[in-house]
Design a protein around this motif. Sequence first.
Motif, PDB file in Angstrom:
ATOM      1  N   PHE A  47       0.834  -1.201   0.000  1.00  0.00           N
ATOM      2  CA  PHE A  47       0.000   0.000   0.000  1.00  0.00           C
ATOM      3  C   PHE A  47       0.873   1.256   0.000  1.00  0.00           C
ATOM      4  O   PHE A  47       0.658   2.183  -0.781  1.00  0.00           O
ATOM      5  CB  PHE A  47      -0.936  -0.012   1.217  1.00  0.00           C
ATOM      6  CG  PHE A  47      -1.694   1.269   1.414  1.00  0.00           C
ATOM      7  CD1 PHE A  47      -2.853   1.511   0.707  1.00  0.00           C
ATOM      8  CD2 PHE A  47      -1.231   2.239   2.302  1.00  0.00           C
ATOM      9  CE1 PHE A  47      -3.555   2.699   0.887  1.00  0.00           C
ATOM     10  CE2 PHE A  47      -1.917   3.417   2.482  1.00  0.00           C
ATOM     11  CZ  PHE A  47      -3.087   3.650   1.767  1.00  0.00           C
ATOM     12  N   ILE A  48       1.854   1.287   0.887  1.00  0.00           N
ATOM     13  CA  ILE A  48       2.737   2.454   0.986  1.00  0.00           C
ATOM     14  C   ILE A  48       3.484   2.664  -0.328  1.00  0.00           C
ATOM     15  O   ILE A  48       3.595   3.799  -0.813  1.00  0.00           O
ATOM     16  CB  ILE A  48       3.718   2.299   2.171  1.00  0.00           C
ATOM     17  CG1 ILE A  48       2.940   2.325   3.495  1.00  0.00           C
ATOM     18  CG2 ILE A  48       4.798   3.393   2.146  1.00  0.00           C
ATOM     19  CD1 ILE A  48       3.734   1.828   4.692  1.00  0.00           C
ATOM     20  N   ILE A  49       3.981   1.604  -0.914  1.00  0.00           N
ATOM     21  CA  ILE A  49       4.696   1.721  -2.194  1.00  0.00           C
ATOM     22  C   ILE A  49       3.787   2.339  -3.257  1.00  0.00           C
ATOM     23  O   ILE A  49       4.201   3.240  -3.999  1.00  0.00           O
ATOM     24  CB  ILE A  49       5.237   0.349  -2.644  1.00  0.00           C
ATOM     25  CG1 ILE A  49       6.410  -0.063  -1.749  1.00  0.00           C
ATOM     26  CG2 ILE A  49       5.643   0.378  -4.111  1.00  0.00           C
ATOM     27  CD1 ILE A  49       6.848  -1.505  -1.921  1.00  0.00           C
ATOM     28  N   ARG A  50       2.532   1.891  -3.313  1.00  0.00           N
ATOM     29  CA  ARG A  50       1.592   2.433  -4.315  1.00  0.00           C
ATOM     30  C   ARG A  50       1.274   3.903  -4.067  1.00  0.00           C
ATOM     31  O   ARG A  50       1.113   4.679  -5.005  1.00  0.00           O
ATOM     32  CB  ARG A  50       0.289   1.626  -4.327  1.00  0.00           C
ATOM     33  CG  ARG A  50       0.391   0.285  -4.996  1.00  0.00           C
ATOM     34  CD  ARG A  50      -0.968  -0.359  -5.244  1.00  0.00           C
ATOM     35  NE  ARG A  50      -1.867  -0.352  -4.113  1.00  0.00           N
ATOM     36  CZ  ARG A  50      -1.876  -1.277  -3.136  1.00  0.00           C
ATOM     37  NH1 ARG A  50      -1.027  -2.290  -3.182  1.00  0.00           N
ATOM     38  NH2 ARG A  50      -2.729  -1.203  -2.136  1.00  0.00           N
ATOM     39  N   LYS A  51       1.164   4.298  -2.798  1.00  0.00           N
ATOM     40  CA  LYS A  51       0.751   5.670  -2.450  1.00  0.00           C
ATOM     41  C   LYS A  51       1.920   6.629  -2.273  1.00  0.00           C
ATOM     42  O   LYS A  51       1.724   7.839  -2.225  1.00  0.00           O
ATOM     43  CB  LYS A  51      -0.101   5.661  -1.171  1.00  0.00           C
ATOM     44  CG  LYS A  51      -1.331   4.782  -1.252  1.00  0.00           C
ATOM     45  CD  LYS A  51      -2.225   5.173  -2.400  1.00  0.00           C
ATOM     46  CE  LYS A  51      -3.417   4.249  -2.509  1.00  0.00           C
ATOM     47  NZ  LYS A  51      -4.232   4.507  -3.676  1.00  0.00           N
ATOM     48  N   ALA A 150      11.891  -6.606  -9.431  1.00  0.00           N
ATOM     49  CA  ALA A 150      13.131  -5.971  -9.894  1.00  0.00           C
ATOM     50  C   ALA A 150      13.036  -4.446  -9.839  1.00  0.00           C
ATOM     51  O   ALA A 150      13.980  -3.784  -9.431  1.00  0.00           O
ATOM     52  CB  ALA A 150      13.452  -6.436 -11.309  1.00  0.00           C
ATOM     53  N   GLU A 151      11.891  -3.891 -10.232  1.00  0.00           N
ATOM     54  CA  GLU A 151      11.759  -2.428 -10.232  1.00  0.00           C
ATOM     55  C   GLU A 151      11.677  -1.833  -8.825  1.00  0.00           C
ATOM     56  O   GLU A 151      12.006  -0.673  -8.623  1.00  0.00           O
ATOM     57  CB  GLU A 151      10.577  -1.956 -11.091  1.00  0.00           C
ATOM     58  CG  GLU A 151       9.209  -2.381 -10.622  1.00  0.00           C
ATOM     59  CD  GLU A 151       8.738  -3.690 -11.232  1.00  0.00           C
ATOM     60  OE1 GLU A 151       7.557  -4.031 -11.007  1.00  0.00           O
ATOM     61  OE2 GLU A 151       9.517  -4.373 -11.903  1.00  0.00           O
ATOM     62  N   LEU A 152      11.269  -2.619  -7.844  1.00  0.00           N
ATOM     63  CA  LEU A 152      11.199  -2.131  -6.459  1.00  0.00           C
ATOM     64  C   LEU A 152      12.456  -2.441  -5.652  1.00  0.00           C
ATOM     65  O   LEU A 152      12.637  -1.906  -4.565  1.00  0.00           O
ATOM     66  CB  LEU A 152       9.993  -2.756  -5.743  1.00  0.00           C
ATOM     67  CG  LEU A 152       8.634  -2.340  -6.252  1.00  0.00           C
ATOM     68  CD1 LEU A 152       7.542  -3.078  -5.493  1.00  0.00           C
ATOM     69  CD2 LEU A 152       8.442  -0.842  -6.133  1.00  0.00           C
ATOM     70  N   ARG A 153      13.302  -3.273  -6.169  1.00  0.00           N
ATOM     71  CA  ARG A 153      14.481  -3.752  -5.452  1.00  0.00           C
ATOM     72  C   ARG A 153      15.330  -2.615  -4.861  1.00  0.00           C
ATOM     73  O   ARG A 153      15.828  -2.710  -3.752  1.00  0.00           O
ATOM     74  CB  ARG A 153      15.335  -4.623  -6.382  1.00  0.00           C
ATOM     75  CG  ARG A 153      16.483  -5.288  -5.711  1.00  0.00           C
ATOM     76  CD  ARG A 153      15.991  -6.467  -4.871  1.00  0.00           C
ATOM     77  NE  ARG A 153      17.097  -6.939  -4.073  1.00  0.00           N
ATOM     78  CZ  ARG A 153      17.148  -6.855  -2.761  1.00  0.00           C
ATOM     79  NH1 ARG A 153      16.174  -6.358  -2.068  1.00  0.00           N
ATOM     80  NH2 ARG A 153      18.192  -7.296  -2.103  1.00  0.00           N
ATOM     81  N   ALA A 154      15.467  -1.503  -5.574  1.00  0.00           N
ATOM     82  CA  ALA A 154      16.293  -0.385  -5.126  1.00  0.00           C
ATOM     83  C   ALA A 154      15.761   0.265  -3.854  1.00  0.00           C
ATOM     84  O   ALA A 154      16.512   0.908  -3.128  1.00  0.00           O
ATOM     85  CB  ALA A 154      16.410   0.660  -6.230  1.00  0.00           C
ATOM     86  N   ARG A 155      14.492   0.066  -3.544  1.00  0.00           N
ATOM     87  CA  ARG A 155      13.899   0.682  -2.349  1.00  0.00           C
ATOM     88  C   ARG A 155      14.021  -0.206  -1.116  1.00  0.00           C
ATOM     89  O   ARG A 155      13.644   0.197  -0.030  1.00  0.00           O
ATOM     90  CB  ARG A 155      12.437   1.012  -2.620  1.00  0.00           C
ATOM     91  CG  ARG A 155      12.341   2.089  -3.705  1.00  0.00           C
ATOM     92  CD  ARG A 155      10.977   2.604  -3.918  1.00  0.00           C
ATOM     93  NE  ARG A 155      10.449   3.272  -2.750  1.00  0.00           N
ATOM     94  CZ  ARG A 155       9.167   3.642  -2.655  1.00  0.00           C
ATOM     95  NH1 ARG A 155       8.340   3.393  -3.635  1.00  0.00           N
ATOM     96  NH2 ARG A 155       8.736   4.242  -1.578  1.00  0.00           N
ATOM     97  N   PHE A 156      14.566  -1.409  -1.280  1.00  0.00           N
ATOM     98  CA  PHE A 156      14.724  -2.343  -0.176  1.00  0.00           C
ATOM     99  C   PHE A 156      16.202  -2.446   0.200  1.00  0.00           C
ATOM    100  O   PHE A 156      17.052  -2.576  -0.677  1.00  0.00           O
ATOM    101  CB  PHE A 156      14.173  -3.723  -0.543  1.00  0.00           C
ATOM    102  CG  PHE A 156      12.661  -3.770  -0.513  1.00  0.00           C
ATOM    103  CD1 PHE A 156      12.003  -4.330   0.561  1.00  0.00           C
ATOM    104  CD2 PHE A 156      11.925  -3.230  -1.554  1.00  0.00           C
ATOM    105  CE1 PHE A 156      10.607  -4.350   0.600  1.00  0.00           C
ATOM    106  CE2 PHE A 156      10.542  -3.256  -1.532  1.00  0.00           C
ATOM    107  CZ  PHE A 156       9.873  -3.819  -0.461  1.00  0.00           C
ATOM    108  N   LEU A 157      16.495  -2.360   1.488  1.00  0.00           N
ATOM    109  CA  LEU A 157      17.881  -2.407   1.945  1.00  0.00           C
ATOM    110  C   LEU A 157      18.491  -3.794   1.825  1.00  0.00           C
ATOM    111  O   LEU A 157      19.687  -3.932   1.676  1.00  0.00           O
ATOM    112  CB  LEU A 157      17.999  -1.923   3.391  1.00  0.00           C
ATOM    113  CG  LEU A 157      17.567  -0.492   3.670  1.00  0.00           C
ATOM    114  CD1 LEU A 157      17.835  -0.129   5.117  1.00  0.00           C
ATOM    115  CD2 LEU A 157      18.230   0.491   2.733  1.00  0.00           C
ATOM    116  N   ASP A 158      17.668  -4.820   1.969  1.00  0.00           N
ATOM    117  CA  ASP A 158      18.177  -6.202   1.795  1.00  0.00           C
ATOM    118  C   ASP A 158      17.073  -7.114   1.337  1.00  0.00           C
ATOM    119  O   ASP A 158      15.973  -6.729   1.136  1.00  0.00           O
ATOM    120  CB  ASP A 158      18.847  -6.736   3.056  1.00  0.00           C
ATOM    121  CG  ASP A 158      17.941  -6.845   4.283  1.00  0.00           C
ATOM    122  OD1 ASP A 158      16.770  -6.429   4.225  1.00  0.00           O
ATOM    123  OD2 ASP A 158      18.419  -7.326   5.298  1.00  0.00           O
TER     124      ASP A 158
END
Length: 158
Positions: A47-51, A150-158
């Motif tokens: 939800f947070i990612i979408r908003k 893959a497109e969200l990977r950069a927003r995750f620390l691990d």
Amino acid sequence: MKQSNANLECTLQIPLALNYLCTVNNITNPVILFDGVCNLCNSSVQFIIRKDKKSHFNFTSLQGQAGQLLLQKFNLPLAHYNSFVLVEGGQVFTQSTAALRVFKKLEAPWSLAYGCIIIPRFIRDAVYRLIAKNRYKWFGKKEYCMIPSAELRARFLD
């Protein structure tokens, strides 16, 4: 030449955890720590990612190495995942305060939820704890932490 090869070998032998420590100590965006096996928590992150149109937030699971290092850094329990945690500006926020601070950064109408901050914290956190205590029973649990696309990977620390 030999000395630079030795330095390269030392660099290659540094444990992966030190890479996370470096990442944890150089955080610029607010980081949300969440229970990676909780269905409610995973849905909340989605939800947070979408908003979060401006990509304010980064994410890590409480169970992951970066999450564990952040918990250690802020002297939070390493094994009891009963709180959503927000690390922002060198400060740590938990429970309802963390959730409301996240809402504050989302676009309207979601940012209006921050108005609930006027409710006394002991009341907000009591409701939060009730939901947290029952989240597995009410929403279920996964066997493994979610794996970001893959497109969200950069927003995750691990």
